[in-house]
Motif scaffolding. Structure first.
Motif, PDB file in Angstrom:
ATOM      1  N   SER A  10      63.076  80.005  67.558  1.00 24.08           N
ATOM      2  CA  SER A  10      63.496  81.178  68.354  1.00 24.08           C
ATOM      3  C   SER A  10      63.734  80.759  69.800  1.00 24.08           C
ATOM      4  CB  SER A  10      62.425  82.265  68.276  1.00 24.08           C
ATOM      5  OG  SER A  10      62.124  82.596  66.942  1.00 24.08           O
ATOM      6  N   LEU A  11      64.855  80.100  70.040  1.00 26.07           N
ATOM      7  CA  LEU A  11      65.145  79.593  71.383  1.00 26.07           C
ATOM      8  C   LEU A  11      65.227  80.710  72.419  1.00 26.07           C
ATOM      9  CD1 LEU A  11      67.851  76.852  70.707  1.00 26.07           C
ATOM     10  CD2 LEU A  11      65.364  76.658  70.657  1.00 26.07           C
ATOM     11  N   PHE A  12      65.573  81.922  71.973  1.00 25.21           N
ATOM     12  CA  PHE A  12      65.739  83.049  72.896  1.00 25.21           C
ATOM     13  C   PHE A  12      64.429  83.435  73.577  1.00 25.21           C
ATOM     14  CE2 PHE A  12      65.430  84.463  68.481  1.00 25.21           C
ATOM     15  CZ  PHE A  12      64.281  85.240  68.513  1.00 25.21           C
ATOM     16  N   LEU A  13      63.304  83.027  73.021  1.00 20.38           N
ATOM     17  CA  LEU A  13      62.022  83.384  73.622  1.00 20.38           C
ATOM     18  C   LEU A  13      61.847  82.773  75.009  1.00 20.38           C
ATOM     19  CD1 LEU A  13      59.692  83.015  70.504  1.00 20.38           C
ATOM     20  CD2 LEU A  13      60.533  85.134  71.540  1.00 20.38           C
ATOM     21  N   GLY A  14      62.550  81.680  75.284  1.00 21.80           N
ATOM     22  CA  GLY A  14      62.444  81.024  76.585  1.00 21.80           C
ATOM     23  C   GLY A  14      63.283  81.669  77.672  1.00 21.80           C
ATOM     24  N   LYS A  15      64.057  82.713  77.318  1.00 19.97           N
ATOM     25  CA  LYS A  15      64.893  83.456  78.278  1.00 19.97           C
ATOM     26  C   LYS A  15      65.965  82.585  78.937  1.00 19.97           C
ATOM     27  CE  LYS A  15      62.194  86.947  77.497  1.00 19.97           C
ATOM     28  NZ  LYS A  15      62.603  87.982  76.520  1.00 19.97           N
ATOM     29  N   MET A  16      66.356  81.515  78.253  1.00 22.67           N
ATOM     30  CA  MET A  16      67.434  80.670  78.767  1.00 22.67           C
ATOM     31  C   MET A  16      68.684  80.768  77.921  1.00 22.67           C
ATOM     32  SD  MET A  16      66.573  79.070  81.571  1.00 22.67           S
ATOM     33  CE  MET A  16      65.752  80.582  82.092  1.00 22.67           C
ATOM     34  N   THR A  17      68.561  81.324  76.725  1.00 25.35           N
ATOM     35  CA  THR A  17      69.697  81.462  75.807  1.00 25.35           C
ATOM     36  C   THR A  17      69.386  82.579  74.822  1.00 25.35           C
ATOM     37  OG1 THR A  17      71.039  80.323  74.149  1.00 25.35           O
ATOM     38  CG2 THR A  17      68.727  79.721  74.251  1.00 25.35           C
ATOM     39  N   THR A  18      70.434  83.127  74.243  1.00 24.07           N
ATOM     40  CA  THR A  18      70.244  84.126  73.189  1.00 24.07           C
ATOM     41  C   THR A  18      70.290  83.495  71.796  1.00 24.07           C
ATOM     42  OG1 THR A  18      72.618  84.587  73.172  1.00 24.07           O
ATOM     43  CG2 THR A  18      71.232  85.977  74.586  1.00 24.07           C
ATOM     44  N   LEU A  19      70.410  82.161  71.751  1.00 28.41           N
ATOM     45  CA  LEU A  19      70.571  81.459  70.485  1.00 28.41           C
ATOM     46  C   LEU A  19      69.266  81.333  69.699  1.00 28.41           C
ATOM     47  CD1 LEU A  19      72.818  78.459  71.584  1.00 28.41           C
ATOM     48  CD2 LEU A  19      73.539  80.441  70.242  1.00 28.41           C
TER      49      LEU A  19
ATOM     50  N   ASP B 274      58.359  63.399  73.234  1.00 27.68           N
ATOM     51  CA  ASP B 274      58.194  64.719  72.616  1.00 27.68           C
ATOM     52  C   ASP B 274      59.548  65.365  72.347  1.00 27.68           C
ATOM     53  OD1 ASP B 274      55.501  64.335  72.930  1.00 27.68           O
ATOM     54  OD2 ASP B 274      55.305  65.615  74.698  1.00 27.68           O
ATOM     55  N   VAL B 275      59.604  66.137  71.266  1.00 28.64           N
ATOM     56  CA  VAL B 275      60.786  66.923  70.906  1.00 28.64           C
ATOM     57  C   VAL B 275      60.400  68.393  70.963  1.00 28.64           C
ATOM     58  CG1 VAL B 275      62.342  67.536  69.027  1.00 28.64           C
ATOM     59  CG2 VAL B 275      61.793  65.152  69.436  1.00 28.64           C
ATOM     60  N   LYS B 276      61.156  69.202  71.679  1.00 23.92           N
ATOM     61  CA  LYS B 276      60.843  70.619  71.810  1.00 23.92           C
ATOM     62  C   LYS B 276      61.989  71.463  71.260  1.00 23.92           C
ATOM     63  CE  LYS B 276      57.086  69.638  74.077  1.00 23.92           C
ATOM     64  NZ  LYS B 276      55.792  69.690  73.385  1.00 23.92           N
TER      65      LYS B 276
END
Length: 488
Positions: free
Chosen positions: A461-470, A257-259
């Protein structure tokens, strides 16, 4: 690129599973219902019939029976339009009713987590599924005999068991937890995972069947959906790709899988193309099942406008990337766009990375691309909820960049969407809506000589995971195959 290893898009499938009775288990409706149980009848009264879902213009576009440009012929909201000649099936896929989808859920269930009522199973599901060309003898056996209504009602009294309904509130089954002490194997999470798997199986079987590719010819499968399958020790460590491939008969395939939130399909296409181009594998299948968590996510906007709830369905996709067959559209290996960590997350910075930079690499202007596929969220869902027309916003950004680059005049900004883009028509499920829904249309148009190329721009929207602001993004270009002699 050598002629034989040039990656091409051999086939695409698009499936909608219409599951209005599962809307209550979408993340947003479930949270609101926990606060106010009296909201349930209002939600149920706002759900569409299966016939309405089939006759809904964006759904006909999604499965390939109509081109996106046809949507301009109808006034919005499209929920007021009922297409008289709408069809359930298309050469690429279908719109599946929820009773049949429960059968597919059971077929995908290898641990007897899903119980279906015996009469419902015998009189509804078996009768309908046996007409499907996708169903096998093994599938029919996997359906089992079902359970009595009394047994189901007794089992539902257990704390972590989820009742299942059809026709909004008719009890026909349940799903159980996978473990009493593991919250990540709760009935609700397992229903999300099973819905993703089942819809992915349907999409995978459609793409293999429709484009005459034998399951055993698939070497590798890449899952690009939004479910993180796992347990309390490794919550996203599972492999949905391989579990789906098993049920589609891809016995010679492995996979992973690719996330990357919404733009995972674009990443998956780039990886699949690279595996083919390098000669590692001949045929790679990209699969993305539906996201149950996003059912009814923006239901309040539809209800406030007196519209039916349009997020009552899940989308699923299947795409086969393989070696050059002399006909299918090519994936350009020298023009992938990516959102570098250093790029910044402003809209302009994202589009500079995903569009301008790869076009510059191959000496093309914005206006040298015939069609751009961006985030193709259906505005019937997003606008009533105050989120605007997402595709239109993206096309206006592209148009503004074309003006700044002196490629079009300011007066032509308003016509950019019509000339180079399209209306949004996709189920609003993140990875499903992110550019990929146009690929089936683009493949056909390129083969038929209706255009030379198309660019697909996926964002995440990687920022949704609360691990990065990217943020994130990936883009690629499809071109007409030189071996195909159809002219524009």
């Amino acid at each position: 690129m050598t002629n034989s290893t040039t990656p091409v898009v051999k086939g695409c499938s698009y499936v909608i599973t219409h599951t209005p009775s599962l809307v209550r288990y979408g993340s947003k409706p479930e949270r609101e219902l926990n606060k106010d149980p009296e909201l349930l009848p209002h939600i149920l009264n706002s759900l569409r019939s299966y016939e309405d879902a089939v006759a809904y213009p964006p759904n006909q576009v999604f499965i390939g029976n109509m081109r996106p440009d046809v949507l301009r012929e109808y006034d919005r909201p499209w929920t007021n339009v009922n297409l008289e000649e709408a069809r359930r099936s298309s050469p690429w896929g279908e719109i599946l009713p929820e009773d049949e989808f429960y059968g597919w859920l059971k077929i995908a269930d290898e641990f007897n987590l899903l119980w279906l009522e015996e009469n419902f199973l015998a009189k509804e599901i078996r009768k309908k599924l046996q007409k499907s060309s996708l169903i096998t003898t093994e599938d029919r056996n996997a359906l089992g005999e079902g359970y009595s209504k009394e047994d189901i009602e007794k089992e539902i009294s257990n704390e972590d068991t989820l009742p299942l309904y059809v026709n909004n509130d008719e009890l026909i089954g349940l799903i159980k937890a996978g473990h009493d002490e593991d919250p990540f194997l709760s009935a609700h999470i397992l229903l999300e995972n099973l819905a993703n798997k089942a819809s992915g199986i349907i999409a995978m079987r459609h793409v293999l069947s429709a484009f005459d590719i034998m399951p055993e010819e698939i070497d590798y499968v890449i899952g690009c959906d939004e479910e993180a399958v796992g347990d309390r020790y490794q919550r996203g460590g599972g492999n949905m790709a391989k579990s789906i491939a098993q049920h589609a008969g891809c016995i010679n395939a492995s996979g992973a899988d690719v996330k990357s939130f919404c733009c995972a399909p674009a990443h998956a296409i780039s990886i699949a193309s690279s595996l083919t181009y390098s000669g590692v594998y001949k045929n790679v299948l990209v699969i993305g099942g539906g996201s149950l968590a996003k059912l009814g996510m923006k239901y309040a906007g539809n209800m406030a406008k007196g519209m039916p709830i349009t997020e009552d369905q899940m989308g699923a996709i299947g795409i086969i990337i393989g070696e050059n067959d002399g006909k299918s559209p090519k994936v350009r290996m020298d023009a992938f766009g990516k959102h570098d960590i250093s790029a910044g997350s402003s809209t302009q910075a994202i589009y500079e990375s995903l569009v301008i930079k790869p076009l510059n690499q191959i000496g093309k202007n914005l206006t040298d691309i015939d069609k751009y596929a961006v985030e193709l969220h259906n505005p019937d869902v997003t606008e009533p909820n105050g989120n605007g027309n997402v595709p239109r916003g993206n096309y206006r950004t592209l148009a503004a960049m074309a003006v700044l680059r002196d490629e079009i005049s300011r007066e032509k900004m308003e016509s950019f969407e019509q000339n180079y883009g399209m209306a949004g028509f996709s189920p609003t499920q993140g990875h499903i809506a992110s550019a990929i829904p146009f690929m089936g249309h683009a493949r056909e148009m390129l083969i038929n000589g209706e255009m030379h190329n198309a660019m697909f721009v996926g964002k995440g929207s990687l920022f949704l995971g609360k691990m990065t602001t990217l943020s994130d993004g990936m883009s690629f270009i499809l071109e007409k195959n030189e071996g195909n002699k159809n002219n524009i």
